[in-house]
Scaffold this active site. Structure first.
Site, short mmCIF file in Angstrom:
data_model
loop_
_atom_site.label_atom_id
_atom_site.label_comp_id
_atom_site.label_asym_id
_atom_site.label_seq_id
_atom_site.Cartn_x
_atom_site.Cartn_y
_atom_site.Cartn_z
N LYS A 166 0.84 -1.22 0.00
CA LYS A 166 0.00 0.00 0.00
C LYS A 166 0.86 1.26 0.00
CE LYS A 166 -2.41 -0.79 3.65
NZ LYS A 166 -1.66 -2.02 3.99
N THR A 179 3.85 1.55 -1.19
CA THR A 179 4.47 1.64 -2.52
C THR A 179 3.49 2.19 -3.54
OG1 THR A 179 5.75 -0.30 -1.89
CG2 THR A 179 5.82 0.34 -4.19
N ARG A 236 2.33 7.21 7.41
CA ARG A 236 2.64 7.04 8.83
C ARG A 236 4.14 6.89 9.04
NH1 ARG A 236 -0.63 1.87 10.24
NH2 ARG A 236 -0.21 1.50 8.03
N LYS A 287 9.06 -7.20 9.22
CA LYS A 287 8.49 -6.53 8.06
C LYS A 287 9.47 -5.58 7.37
CE LYS A 287 4.36 -3.85 6.79
NZ LYS A 287 4.96 -2.58 6.41
N ALA A 346 -2.78 -0.58 12.70
CA ALA A 346 -4.20 -0.69 12.38
C ALA A 346 -4.87 -1.85 13.08
CB ALA A 346 -4.40 -0.83 10.87
N PHE A 362 -3.15 -2.19 6.89
CA PHE A 362 -3.67 -3.54 6.64
C PHE A 362 -4.85 -3.53 5.67
CE2 PHE A 362 -1.70 -4.09 10.97
CZ PHE A 362 -0.56 -4.69 10.49
N PHE A 384 3.82 -8.02 -9.61
CA PHE A 384 5.12 -8.63 -9.33
C PHE A 384 5.64 -9.27 -10.61
CE2 PHE A 384 3.95 -7.38 -5.40
CZ PHE A 384 4.28 -8.14 -4.29
N TRP A 421 6.84 -0.11 -8.86
CA TRP A 421 8.00 -0.68 -8.18
C TRP A 421 9.20 -0.75 -9.12
CZ3 TRP A 421 10.92 -5.24 -8.70
CH2 TRP A 421 11.77 -5.52 -7.62
#
Length: 901
Positions: free
Chosen positions: A352, A354, A376, A387, A606, A637, A725, A754
């Protein structure tokens, strides 16, 4: 003429700003000898004058400090410096802020004058007065005249030469002691005298000359050195020059005030985007970040219309933005408001952040539309845990990414300090009340200072809440003293925990107070991750400094032994908490890889909080982008968690209405929801995720369909962004986009940001712009006046798809208590796993028929919500077997960080 012209200009200015009255501050060494004449001129025009008289023994640095204070005073619009020692004139004069330099004394102003930037400078009043008088005396154009500048030196000489030469004048400049002075005088048409005439120069040399005398500069309070002033046959005595210069000085104040007001208005962006040269294969995030040279943050701030006094710079690439901007741009229409949410994610996350970065890069760098990303601040728990960071990734990230992910501007540390100060205050108060009499407590809480007892402001507020009208500390009754000093906190009801911004599973349950100095008072407690602190939620939801202070005071930390709430205000710590948070409340400005602006502010999770960046960052960004611009923010999330809380909690607090929801999906996550094998952080993906499998994708789209339905509950258009991807096949991509559109999305777009940066999300940006023009029927999911249980049930059934809810006895007891205490009309913030629509992480897709267990219910009264705990939710993550920190290192020679992702 000058006074009348200034009056008219000010009157025009006051048509739109009727209460505006410019103020000139006279700063001088010694007593006020300004005289009445200039004050009369100011009164006639409608200006204010203040005089700041400094002691004669002030040093250069002390004078500069006083000038800097006046520079920062928004009520002062111009500065004039008088009676300053010429030995330090240059430093003092250049201390004056350019925007307030009514006398044109700074080197920058003089440089602009020399370069002919007349719209960006002010003409020094003495020089302007001389030019105007010369024109009057010449009775014709000055073009072709010869003007001698006699004894004129320094900035005045430079100013006069520039101004005269632009009028076609041949200027000559010489000192009084020039050998050929008499011949030079004879050759001149007009003479400007800038210093006193030496005795040895005969007056008769100038008896037939037209002379303007500016040897006494009243505005600066300078008498020129010399044996005697020039008096004989003078056409315009110094008094006339000074009178005109005074009027021009005030005219300059009006001009600077006009510029100041114009500077306060919204400015069109003049953004220089940074070029990307994507490589294949795509390097690591930190390598990409290092290869791009970010703009200096003050340059970025100017490009997007921020004023110099609205930013506080932290290094080269970060700056805090002051909240005063909201007042300046209060009449500016807001831009479009876009929320990026997602489907139920894998433990790896679906990108999200990205997508958010890629979208704003596409909007601004490629479609030339103003846009702002609001993100955030990442917790250091995930950064060093599993992560990793949260700066985006690939060619769609915030730079420098190591500064984004590590410390930033210290906001989370401020939250940690404030949170733990409050925790310390709770235990300390219990200890002192357990070990002291009422009298001893009172003598310490309201001590005698120099024989006088006095309540602090926060103590007076507590007295008022207790209904004690007597404010004389020496005349309280024993009963009033008892009520005042005793909070009677019930330790078993304490809900306020200490926090740390590190994943540490061994702090999930601890005992505090085991030292002998705590006199046997110990109790079980725990640490939470810092971003789970209610103070973080308050930071994210507050709308101003005063609102934050009020929310801090409302924090309920426990109940007393009568079942009544005990607040931070009762503990007397509200002011201290606000002091610790006074800088954290300001959003941090950074930039993307393509040089577009980003606000980073607040970072609540979240799953255990409301999971959104700050209201203030969004509000400021919406003003800065302009009415046709876009502010893109993300919710943590899946849409069932972060988006639901965004709408029901954040939008209620802000009053803002979103224009579009961008729902992020990945083929990988959809395959997982379609029955694919477990996805585990740190483990290689199974072949089902790297090879084409249309059935898994099709089955998994049930989760995507459900998340679209959740967004539609709120009446906002949905655009699906498929984060592509390299292992995704064209058939899989086409299938997802087709199903998304069939499920009610206004559009569905594959995104390649990306690997390509903003260029890879241009199609998404275009889809978002189209969706923003659609009809918006935004609505909340529930009415705040409904009972707490009913609000929980609506979320469980309508959002999660539960059959019903089941309350534990503890949860029911807490709901009854909060309702009785008057907190029943707050929104709901569900603390639930993010790995499933249900409370069971292993149940993927769209679970149905389950009963949602509510194990406990807590209240964040300062933040303004009730938060039920679904099942067993931990508020302190733990470290895995192989945390990210194994790969993070520092090069001691270059000081570069390695291994962050």
């Amino acid at each position: 003429e000058v006074i009348e012209s200034s009056k008219k200009a000010l009157s025009l200015l006051q048509i739109e700003h009727p209460s505006f009255k410019p103020t000139l501050s006279i700063v001088q060494v010694g007593d006020d000898d300004l005289g009445q004449e200039m004050r009369n001129f100011a009164d006639e025009i409608g200006l204010n004058i203040t005089c700041s008289c400094l002691p004669c023994d002030y040093t250069e640095s002390e004078v500069a400090d006083e000038i800097i204070k006046l520079n920062e005073d928004h009520n002062i619009h111009g500065l004039v410096l008088r009676h300053f020692n010429k030995s330090y004139t240059s430093k003092i004069m250049n201390a004056v802020k350019l925007e307030k330099d009514v006398n044109g004394v700074t080197d920058v102003n003089l440089g602009r004058l020399v370069h002919g930037d007349m719209n960006e400078c002010v003409t020094p009043p003495i020089a302007s007065a001389v030019i105007q008088l010369l024109e009057k005396l010449a009775n014709t154009s000055l073009d072709g005249k010869k003007v001698l500048l006699l004894g004129v030196q320094g900035p005045l000489e430079v100013s006069l030469q520039c101004l005269l030469q632009r009028k076609g004048v041949m200027t000559m400049s010489c000192p009084w002691k020039m050998k050929q002075l008499q011949a030079t005088l004879h050759d001149a048409d007009l003479v400007v005298v800038g210093s006193a005439k030496p005795k040895e120069i005969p007056v008769m040399w100038m008896s037939e000359m037209t002379v303007v005398n500016c040897s006494y500069d009243f505005l600066h309070g300078w008498h020129s050195d010399g044996e005697q002033p020039l008096k004989h046959n003078e056409q315009t005595p110094g008094e006339v020059v000074n009178q005109l210069a005074m009027a021009i000085c005030l005219q300059n104040l009006v001009k600077l005030s006009e510029r100041w007001i114009q500077a306060q208005q919204y400015k069109k962006w003049n953004l220089r985007c940074l070029k990307l040269q994507p490589l294949s294969p795509v390097p690591s995030d930190i390598e990409i970040s290092r290869r791009q040279t970010p703009k200096a943050v003050d340059v970025l701030a100017r490009e997007i219309g921020l004023l110099t006094n609205e930013i506080e710079i932290y290094g080269q690439t970060k700056a805090k933005v002051r909240l005063s901007l909201l007042e300046r741009l209060k009449d500016q229409p807001d831009g479009n408001y876009v929320l990026v949410a997602g489907i139920t994610p894998t433990p790896l996350g679906e990108g999200k952040s990205t997508v958010t970065i890629g979208l704003v890069q596409a909007l601004t760098a490629h479609l030339k539309v103003n846009s702002f990303a609001c993100l955030r601040q990442p917790s250091q728990g995930p950064t060093f845990g599993v992560k990793g960071g949260a700066a985006g990734g690939g060619y769609a990230q915030v730079i420098p990414m190591e500064e984004f992910n590590l410390h930033l501007t210290g906001d989370i540390h401020a939250i940690t300090a404030a949170n733990n100060l409050l925790a310390a205050a709770i235990d300390a108060r219990i200890l002192h009340e357990n070990t002291q009499s009422d009298k001893a407590l009172y003598n310490r809480l309201v001590p005698l200072v120099h024989g006088v007892r006095k309540f602090s402001a926060i103590q007076l507020a507590r007295m008022k809440r207790l209904g004690i009208s007597n404010t004389d500390p020496d005349t309280l009754t024993a009963e009033e003293i008892h009520k005042f000093v005793r909070l009677d906190i019930d330790p078993s009801t304490i809900t306020w925990q200490r926090v740390l911004d590190t994943n540490d599973r061994f702090l999930r349950k601890i005992t505090v107070g085991q030292a002998s100095t705590e006199k046997g008072f110990s109790r079980p407690a725990q640490f939470d991750i810092a971003v789970a602190s209610e103070i973080m939620a308050i930071l994210a939801l507050t709308t101003s400094l005063s609102d934050m202070k009020e929310r801090m005071g409302k924090i309920v930390v426990a109940n007393d032994k009568n079942g009544q709430p005990v607040t931070a205000e009762d503990l007397g710590v509200t002011g201290a908490l606000s002091v610790l948070m006074k800088d954290a409340i300001k959003p941090t400005l950074m930039q993307t890889l393509e040089g577009t602006p980003v606000f980073v502010h607040a970072g609540p999770f979240a799953n255990i909080a409301h999971g959104n960046s700050s209201v203030l960052a969004d509000k400021i960004a919406l003003k800065l982008v302009g009415k046709d611009g876009f502010v893109v923010t993300e919710a943590g999330f899946g849409a069932d968690i972060g988006m639901e809380k965004f709408f029901n909690i954040k939008c209620r607090a802000s009053g803002l209405v979103p224009s579009v929801v961008v729902l992020v999906a990945t083929v990988r996550a959809l395959k997982m929801h379609g029955g694919g094998p477990n996805v585990t952080a740190g483990a290689p993906l199974k072949r089902e995720y790297t090879e084409e499998n249309l059935k898994l994708v099709s089955d998994g789209c049930s989760n995507l369909r459900k998340q679209i339905e959740i967004a539609q509950l709120f009446g906002v258009p949905v655009v699906v962004a498929l984060n592509v991807f390299r292992t995704d096949s064209p058939a899989e991509i086409d299938l997802v986009c087709e199903i998304a559109k069939q499920s009610g999305a206004s559009d569905a777009v594959p995104c390649n940001h990306w690997s390509e940066g903003g260029r890879g999300s241009v199609e998404l940006a275009q889809a978002v712009r189209r969706a923003a023009n659609q009809q918006n029927a935004f609505r909340y999911l529930y009415d705040l006046e409904l009972p707490i249980v009913e609000k929980i049930r609506i979320i469980a059934q309508n959002v999660y798809g539960a059959q019903d809810i089941e309350l534990s006895p503890a949860a029911q007891s807490q709901i009854d208590r909060y309702s009785q205490q008057g907190f029943g009309n707050l929104p709901i913030c569900m603390a639930k796993t993010h790995l499933s629509l249900s409370h069971m992480p292993e149940r993927k897709g769209v679970p149905t028929g389950f009963i949602l267990p509510i194990s406990d219910v807590r209240a964040s009264i300062g933040a303004g919500f009730i938060y039920p705990l679904v099942g067993t939710m931990s508020t302190m993550p733990g470290l895995p077997t192989r945390p990210c920190f194994y790969d993070i290192d520092l090069d001691p020679e270059t000081e570069q960080v390695k291994g962050l992702f």
